[in-house]
Design an enzyme around this catalytic site. Structure first.
Site, short mmCIF file in Angstrom:
data_model
loop_
_atom_site.label_atom_id
_atom_site.label_comp_id
_atom_site.label_asym_id
_atom_site.label_seq_id
_atom_site.Cartn_x
_atom_site.Cartn_y
_atom_site.Cartn_z
N LYS A 1 25.36 -6.20 -1.37
CA LYS A 1 26.82 -6.24 -1.30
C LYS A 1 27.32 -5.47 -0.08
O LYS A 1 28.51 -5.21 0.06
CB LYS A 1 27.43 -5.62 -2.56
N ARG B 1 11.40 3.25 3.12
CA ARG B 1 10.99 2.40 4.24
C ARG B 1 12.20 1.56 4.61
O ARG B 1 12.91 1.06 3.73
CB ARG B 1 9.83 1.50 3.82
N ARG C 1 0.80 -1.23 0.00
CA ARG C 1 0.00 0.00 0.00
C ARG C 1 0.83 1.28 0.00
O ARG C 1 0.59 2.19 -0.80
CB ARG C 1 -0.92 0.03 1.23
N THR C 2 1.80 1.34 0.91
CA THR C 2 2.54 2.60 1.03
C THR C 2 3.27 2.89 -0.28
O THR C 2 3.17 3.99 -0.84
CB THR C 2 3.53 2.52 2.21
N HIS D 1 5.35 5.85 11.33
CA HIS D 1 4.80 5.74 9.97
C HIS D 1 3.88 6.95 9.78
O HIS D 1 2.66 6.83 9.72
CB HIS D 1 4.02 4.42 9.88
C1 NCD Z 1 1.66 -1.30 7.95
C2 NCD Z 1 3.15 -1.11 8.04
O1 NCD Z 1 3.90 -1.46 7.13
O2 NCD Z 1 3.56 -0.57 9.05
N1 NCD Z 1 1.17 -1.33 6.65
C3 NCD Z 1 1.04 -0.16 5.93
O3 NCD Z 1 1.96 0.57 5.71
N2 NCD Z 1 -0.18 0.15 5.52
C4 NCD Z 1 1.13 -2.34 8.86
C5 NCD Z 1 1.64 -3.75 8.79
O4 NCD Z 1 2.58 -4.09 8.07
O5 NCD Z 1 1.09 -4.58 9.52
#
Ligand code: NCD
Length: 491
Positions: free
Chosen positions: A79, A101, A50-51, A129
């Protein structure tokens, strides 16, 4: 501020205006199009659907080009390339912005400080987040018409779930009731509750009973058990088994809930041990698909602002006194230890150190590197304290800057500068606001920890001098005096 690193950096008014704009975009407002096709570097060192995808869709609609990677497989990270080198390269290739991320707490903060372009944090380990939270708040506002006045239950893995950490931080500035539902093993770190209660002036209610929370709440925000963040090996397996599948929202369970309750989930839902059963998906209570869809308009607004006018700066918290030297009266009497263990004609005497802490202070101040004779005397008789440690540095006036770290080890040490056996200046020093490369972050998943080899020196902010409280600049974990560990062996 053009980066989005932590929701702590955002004023409520900024959050409210982002939410308002994103709702307008969702309803069809056109936010614009960059003619010059700026480049978005999408650096996902960790998994995401999603992100990452919502940032791509949002970037595409703004006319941006997208480069980057989804997972370290196939990149030079395999590496052993560092986070900062990876980011620098994308900046060098002309990226206008990075969305990232990473599994380490504080990774986005550290990269944003190493580069000139804005960085957006799409999740840093279990820490935060922020863009998810902005989308969550937008979803709440859209659905309820308000955020203030609601009761919000956060359920499930509150220990490792970064989405609830950021959401809780954001809710500090809204007039809401928070219920936390989790068993002890995956309870939210206690410092997060302390932060919330101190900053909001409201108490949090904690329970393990999901039904009770569902009956009281307007929103149940349930999270997946973050299997990937549990310790490796059999200990982690056992700990995970104890909590997997512990909470599951079903249509049946919702019969006794607040009938208007909305169920939120940042997704993904674990299909093996679902936190929400499929029969809730189509009910009026489910809000999690809208929540996911709202990621696009919210990220649209975030990207646009990050590239153009930024997010405004948060009003600074009241500054701590700049003056680090505090003068004391010259009431120097001959020290009892003076003739027994030392005699200092000229130099610096650090007096009244708590007994047993002298050597630690000697190491902290790196006095071994000083081109001077130094003594450390332990358990010296003190009329005021009973016992004390003392450090003397012959023929050298240590600078205030050198001495300003004393407060990490000693609450009561005094500093005397001597000339011809007379004290000519006496005082104490207080800690500076920023402490670099001295205190070890207690969070083993922090980007500043040596074992991750990211070459990020530790950095702490002094939030309070008495009682002493520091906070890691990167992962935001606070630390109190009794837990402070120093990198004193480092030369
Ligand atoms: C979440 C995350 O990655 O922190 N998902 C997201 O970004 N929508 C929650 C999760 O991974 O459970």
């Amino acid at each position: 501020m053009h980066s989005v690193i932590s929701i702590r950096d955002f004023e409520r008014k900024t959050i409210d205006s982002l939410v308002k704009e994103a709702i307008a975009v969702r309803r069809g407002a056109v936010i614009g199009h960059f003619g010059d096709k700026p480049i978005l570097a999408s650096l996902f060192f960790e998994q995401s659907t999603r992100t990452r995808e919502s940032f791509w869709v949002a970037a595409d609609s703004l006319g941006m080009r997208i480069i980057g990677f989804a997972g370290p497989e196939g990149t030079s990270l395999m590496k052993g390339e560092s986070l900062i080198h990876t980011g620098m390269m994308y900046e060098g290739y002309g990226a206008s912005l990075i969305v990232m991320r990473h599994k380490l707490g504080g990774a986005a903060r550290c990269l944003s400080e190493a580069l000139r372009i804005p960085v957006i944090n799409g999740g840093d380990g279990p820490c935060s987040h922020p863009t998810q939270t902005l989308g969550d708040l937008m979803t709440i506002k859209e659905s309820f018409g308000r955020i203030d006045g609601l009761t919000i239950a956060m359920v499930g893995d509150l220990k490792y779930g970064r989405t609830v950490h950021s959401l809780l931080q954001a809710l500090e500035s809204y007039d809401v009731k928070v219920i936390l539902v989790s068993p002890e093993d995956i309870a939210i770190p206690s410092w997060r509750i302390k932060d919330y209660e101190r900053n909001s002036g409201r108490k949090i209610y904690c329970t393990e009973n999901l039904s009770e929370a569902l009956a009281r709440a307007d929103i149940a925000y349930i999270t997946r058990i973050q299997r990937e963040r549990f310790p490796q090996g059999s200990d982690g397996d056992v700990a995970y088994k104890r909590v997997s599948g512990i909470y599951c929202i079903t249509a049946e369970l919702l019969r006794n809930a607040n009938p208007r309750i909305k169920i939120m989930h940042p997704m993904p839902i674990d299909k093996d041990n679902p936190e929400i059963l499929r029969d809730v998906d189509l009910s009026d209570n489910s809000l999690y698909f809208e929540q996911a869809e709202n990621g696009v308009p919210m990220r649209n607004v975030i990207l646009k602002k990050a590239i153009t006018d930024g997010f405004g700066d948060k009003d600074l918290v009241p500054e701590m006194p700049e003056e680090i030297w505090r003068k004391r009266e010259l009431t120097y009497r001959a020290k009892t230890g003076e003739n027994k263990v030392w005699h200092l004609g000229d130099g610096t005497l650090i007096d009244h150190i708590e007994p047993g802490s002298g050597h630690e202070l000697y190491n902290l101040l790196k006095l071994v590197n000083q081109d001077a004779t130094v003594f450390v005397a332990s358990n010296v008789h003190s009329t005021r304290y009973g016992k004390k440690d003392v450090i003397g540095v012959h023929d050298l006036e240590l600078t205030t800057e050198q001495l300003c770290l004393i407060g990490l080890v000693s609450e009561r040490a005094t500093i005397n500068y001597l000339s011809n056996g007379e004290v000519v200046k006496k005082g104490t020093v207080c800690l500076p606001r920023d402490i670099l490369n001295v205190v070890k972050c207690q969070n083993t998943g922090c980007v500043s920890r040596g074992e991750h080899h990211e070459s990020v020196p530790s950095r702490f902010k002094v939030e309070s001098r008495t009682p002493l409280q520091l906070r890691c600049h990167y992962c935001e974990t606070p630390i109190e005096r009794k837990d402070i560990r120093l990198y004193t062996q480092q030369q």
